[in-house]
Design a protein around this motif. Structure first.
Motif, PDB file in Angstrom:
ATOM      1  N   ASP A   1       0.835  -1.198   0.000  1.00  0.00           N
ATOM      2  CA  ASP A   1       0.000   0.000   0.000  1.00  0.00           C
ATOM      3  C   ASP A   1       0.868   1.246   0.000  1.00  0.00           C
ATOM      4  O   ASP A   1       0.461   2.293  -0.513  1.00  0.00           O
ATOM      5  CB  ASP A   1      -0.899   0.010   1.238  1.00  0.00           C
ATOM      6  CG  ASP A   1      -1.879  -1.155   1.246  1.00  0.00           C
ATOM      7  OD1 ASP A   1      -2.675  -1.259   0.299  1.00  0.00           O
ATOM      8  OD2 ASP A   1      -1.820  -1.957   2.193  1.00  0.00           O
ATOM      9  N   ALA A   2       2.052   1.136   0.596  1.00  0.00           N
ATOM     10  CA  ALA A   2       2.958   2.288   0.681  1.00  0.00           C
ATOM     11  C   ALA A   2       4.402   1.827   0.571  1.00  0.00           C
ATOM     12  O   ALA A   2       4.766   0.757   1.070  1.00  0.00           O
ATOM     13  CB  ALA A   2       2.751   3.039   1.997  1.00  0.00           C
ATOM     14  N   VAL A   3       5.210   2.621  -0.101  1.00  0.00           N
ATOM     15  CA  VAL A   3       6.656   2.416  -0.183  1.00  0.00           C
ATOM     16  C   VAL A   3       7.309   3.636   0.460  1.00  0.00           C
ATOM     17  O   VAL A   3       7.006   4.777   0.093  1.00  0.00           O
ATOM     18  CB  VAL A   3       7.125   2.256  -1.636  1.00  0.00           C
ATOM     19  CG1 VAL A   3       8.653   2.227  -1.704  1.00  0.00           C
ATOM     20  CG2 VAL A   3       6.552   0.989  -2.260  1.00  0.00           C
ATOM     21  N   ILE A   4       8.182   3.393   1.439  1.00  0.00           N
ATOM     22  CA  ILE A   4       8.858   4.471   2.158  1.00  0.00           C
ATOM     23  C   ILE A   4      10.339   4.408   1.806  1.00  0.00           C
ATOM     24  O   ILE A   4      10.989   3.378   2.002  1.00  0.00           O
ATOM     25  CB  ILE A   4       8.677   4.336   3.673  1.00  0.00           C
ATOM     26  CG1 ILE A   4       7.245   3.927   4.017  1.00  0.00           C
ATOM     27  CG2 ILE A   4       9.037   5.634   4.382  1.00  0.00           C
ATOM     28  CD1 ILE A   4       7.073   3.443   5.443  1.00  0.00           C
ATOM     29  N   ALA A   5      10.868   5.501   1.281  1.00  0.00           N
ATOM     30  CA  ALA A   5      12.256   5.533   0.829  1.00  0.00           C
ATOM     31  C   ALA A   5      12.834   6.910   1.087  1.00  0.00           C
ATOM     32  O   ALA A   5      12.133   7.827   1.528  1.00  0.00           O
ATOM     33  CB  ALA A   5      12.331   5.195  -0.662  1.00  0.00           C
ATOM     34  N   THR A   6      14.119   7.063   0.803  1.00  0.00           N
ATOM     35  CA  THR A   6      14.735   8.391   0.840  1.00  0.00           C
ATOM     36  C   THR A   6      14.865   8.896  -0.591  1.00  0.00           C
ATOM     37  O   THR A   6      14.630   8.170  -1.558  1.00  0.00           O
ATOM     38  CB  THR A   6      16.134   8.352   1.485  1.00  0.00           C
ATOM     39  OG1 THR A   6      17.045   7.699   0.591  1.00  0.00           O
ATOM     40  CG2 THR A   6      16.101   7.625   2.821  1.00  0.00           C
ATOM     41  N   THR A   7      15.259  10.149  -0.709  1.00  0.00           N
ATOM     42  CA  THR A   7      15.442  10.736  -2.034  1.00  0.00           C
ATOM     43  C   THR A   7      16.639  10.143  -2.767  1.00  0.00           C
ATOM     44  O   THR A   7      16.881  10.485  -3.930  1.00  0.00           O
ATOM     45  CB  THR A   7      15.618  12.260  -1.911  1.00  0.00           C
ATOM     46  OG1 THR A   7      16.608  12.557  -0.902  1.00  0.00           O
ATOM     47  CG2 THR A   7      14.306  12.916  -1.512  1.00  0.00           C
TER      48      THR A   7
ATOM     49  N   GLY B   1      17.207  16.361  11.360  1.00  0.00           N
ATOM     50  CA  GLY B   1      15.897  16.469  10.742  1.00  0.00           C
ATOM     51  C   GLY B   1      15.579  15.292   9.844  1.00  0.00           C
ATOM     52  O   GLY B   1      14.407  14.891   9.717  1.00  0.00           O
ATOM     53  N   GLU B   2      16.602  14.705   9.216  1.00  0.00           N
ATOM     54  CA  GLU B   2      16.373  13.532   8.371  1.00  0.00           C
ATOM     55  C   GLU B   2      15.822  12.375   9.197  1.00  0.00           C
ATOM     56  O   GLU B   2      14.903  11.673   8.765  1.00  0.00           O
ATOM     57  CB  GLU B   2      17.681  13.113   7.692  1.00  0.00           C
ATOM     58  CG  GLU B   2      17.540  11.857   6.825  1.00  0.00           C
ATOM     59  CD  GLU B   2      18.828  11.433   6.167  1.00  0.00           C
ATOM     60  OE1 GLU B   2      18.960  10.239   5.845  1.00  0.00           O
ATOM     61  OE2 GLU B   2      19.719  12.294   5.973  1.00  0.00           O
ATOM     62  N   VAL B   3      16.365  12.179  10.396  1.00  0.00           N
ATOM     63  CA  VAL B   3      15.870  11.113  11.276  1.00  0.00           C
ATOM     64  C   VAL B   3      14.419  11.391  11.651  1.00  0.00           C
ATOM     65  O   VAL B   3      13.563  10.501  11.613  1.00  0.00           O
ATOM     66  CB  VAL B   3      16.744  10.991  12.530  1.00  0.00           C
ATOM     67  CG1 VAL B   3      16.191   9.908  13.459  1.00  0.00           C
ATOM     68  CG2 VAL B   3      18.194  10.693  12.162  1.00  0.00           C
ATOM     69  N   GLN B   4      14.130  12.616  12.023  1.00  0.00           N
ATOM     70  CA  GLN B   4      12.756  12.979  12.383  1.00  0.00           C
ATOM     71  C   GLN B   4      11.786  12.718  11.234  1.00  0.00           C
ATOM     72  O   GLN B   4      10.673  12.220  11.437  1.00  0.00           O
ATOM     73  CB  GLN B   4      12.696  14.453  12.785  1.00  0.00           C
ATOM     74  CG  GLN B   4      13.477  14.793  14.043  1.00  0.00           C
ATOM     75  CD  GLN B   4      13.556  16.285  14.273  1.00  0.00           C
ATOM     76  OE1 GLN B   4      13.761  17.069  13.336  1.00  0.00           O
ATOM     77  NE2 GLN B   4      13.392  16.710  15.519  1.00  0.00           N
ATOM     78  N   ARG B   5      12.215  13.049  10.025  1.00  0.00           N
ATOM     79  CA  ARG B   5      11.345  12.856   8.852  1.00  0.00           C
ATOM     80  C   ARG B   5      11.119  11.380   8.572  1.00  0.00           C
ATOM     81  O   ARG B   5      10.030  10.977   8.127  1.00  0.00           O
ATOM     82  CB  ARG B   5      11.948  13.552   7.630  1.00  0.00           C
ATOM     83  CG  ARG B   5      11.942  15.074   7.729  1.00  0.00           C
ATOM     84  CD  ARG B   5      12.299  15.719   6.402  1.00  0.00           C
ATOM     85  NE  ARG B   5      13.672  15.475   5.995  1.00  0.00           N
ATOM     86  CZ  ARG B   5      14.703  16.249   6.341  1.00  0.00           C
ATOM     87  NH1 ARG B   5      14.517  17.295   7.142  1.00  0.00           N
ATOM     88  NH2 ARG B   5      15.915  15.982   5.898  1.00  0.00           N
ATOM     89  N   LYS B   6      12.117  10.555   8.818  1.00  0.00           N
ATOM     90  CA  LYS B   6      11.955   9.117   8.605  1.00  0.00           C
ATOM     91  C   LYS B   6      10.924   8.537   9.568  1.00  0.00           C
ATOM     92  O   LYS B   6      10.076   7.722   9.167  1.00  0.00           O
ATOM     93  CB  LYS B   6      13.306   8.402   8.761  1.00  0.00           C
ATOM     94  CG  LYS B   6      14.250   8.623   7.592  1.00  0.00           C
ATOM     95  CD  LYS B   6      15.639   8.067   7.870  1.00  0.00           C
ATOM     96  CE  LYS B   6      16.552   8.258   6.674  1.00  0.00           C
ATOM     97  NZ  LYS B   6      17.951   7.874   6.942  1.00  0.00           N
ATOM     98  N   VAL B   7      10.999   8.948  10.819  1.00  0.00           N
ATOM     99  CA  VAL B   7      10.030   8.465  11.807  1.00  0.00           C
ATOM    100  C   VAL B   7       8.623   8.916  11.424  1.00  0.00           C
ATOM    101  O   VAL B   7       7.668   8.131  11.465  1.00  0.00           O
ATOM    102  CB  VAL B   7      10.401   8.957  13.222  1.00  0.00           C
ATOM    103  CG1 VAL B   7       9.317   8.565  14.221  1.00  0.00           C
ATOM    104  CG2 VAL B   7      11.753   8.386  13.645  1.00  0.00           C
ATOM    105  N   ALA B   8       8.479  10.177  11.047  1.00  0.00           N
ATOM    106  CA  ALA B   8       7.166  10.698  10.675  1.00  0.00           C
ATOM    107  C   ALA B   8       6.614   9.979   9.446  1.00  0.00           C
ATOM    108  O   ALA B   8       5.409   9.680   9.374  1.00  0.00           O
ATOM    109  CB  ALA B   8       7.255  12.201  10.412  1.00  0.00           C
TER     110      ALA B   8
END
Length: 289
Positions: free
Chosen positions: A92-98, A126-133
């Motif tokens: 349903d969702a794919v979570i990745a970095t840029t 902030g990258e860590v925070q964005r990954k958790v969110a």
């Protein structure tokens, strides 16, 4: 059993908390939990710390921690993904970095109606925070993600205070990435550069961004006090003694003292929920080297 062990291990390294109790609010009755694919070892770690690994149907080849992540279906290397492999898992969702790609594959996922969470990778807290969110949104566990972020923010503030309290001379550090026969050294705008700074050191290579081949000229001019590398680099060379046998390293002050610091590649460069732990350990190791 493996997933529970992996979650406990991740929670132990993160200090534990109410998150370990497993008392999450469940989804509305009759609502299926989103199926997730994670494309980043650090993002996969967040899934386990949040306790939603039962929703994880696939990961990329950088997802090696906790141990249970190694047993998940693999969709390839994060920069060389294929739409066919991803779609076959019906996420349903794919979570990745840029850093994930190629772009055409990401476009195919969007066209297929899959939610695509792309986290900006800039080697910051902030990258860590964005990954958790991002994991919280994709897994429908946003309140738990906010709780985890608050706790990690506290750990990050604590380790920053610890490093700032050290007023001694900052060691000149050279990061060597040597997982293959062609070692490279890191300049600016890299995870290694950021980690050296966070841990109270100075990257002795500047004036360029990214990575460059390790040359004798670069080693002589850099004059590092300490060589930083990954445990995987040492393993690839067959041990620390063989690593030091590289002739380029003999031109450095670090060689004379055999000042070598190693850390697991994902812990050191992944920018995941263990980042405060990684920085604290690295700070101590650099001072002791």
């Amino acid at each position: 059993m493996r997933t529970m062990q992996g979650r406990r291990e991740a929670l132990r390294l993160l200090g534990g908390s109410a998150l370990a109790a497993g008392a999450w609010p469940v989804l509305a009755q009759g609502t299926r939990a989103p199926r997730l694919v994670t494309i980043s070892g650090a993002i996969t770690e967040v899934v386990y710390v949040l306790g939603v690994e039962s929703q994880l149907v696939g990961t990329d080849t950088t997802s090696l921690y906790p141990e249970a992540a190694r047993q998940t279906a693999k969709v390839g290397y994060m920069r060389q993904l294929s739409a066919e492999g991803l779609l076959s898992l019906k996420p349903d969702a794919v979570i990745a970095t840029t850093e994930a790609g190629p772009p055409v594959v990401l476009d195919q996922l969007r066209t297929a109606g899959i939610v695509l969470e792309l986290v900006q990778a800039d080697h910051s807290w902030g990258e860590v925070q964005r990954k958790v969110a991002a994991v919280g949104r994709a897994a429908a566990r946003e309140s738990q993600a906010r709780e985890l972020t608050a706790r990690l923010d506290g750990e990050w503030a604590q380790v920053q205070k610890q490093v700032a309290a050290d007023t001694g001379r900052k060691p000149r550090v050279l990061f060597v990435l040597s997982h293959s026969a062609s070692p490279q050294v890191s300049g600016e705008k890299t995870a290694a550069h950021a980690m050296i700074g966070f841990a109270g050191g100075v990257n002795c290579l500047s004036g360029f961004q990214g990575y460059r081949p390790m040359t004798a000229e670069a080693m002589a001019s850099a004059a590092p006090d300490v060589i930083l590398t990954t445990t995987q680099s040492i393993e690839a060379h067959g041990g620390a003694e063989k690593f030091w046998q590289r002739p380029e390293l003999a031109l450095t002050p670090a060689f004379k003292r055999r000042a070598l610091v190693t850390q697991d590649a994902l812990l050191l460069l992944g920018f995941g929920p263990r980042l405060p732990v990684a920085v604290g350990e690295l700070h101590k190791s650099l001072r002791a080297a």
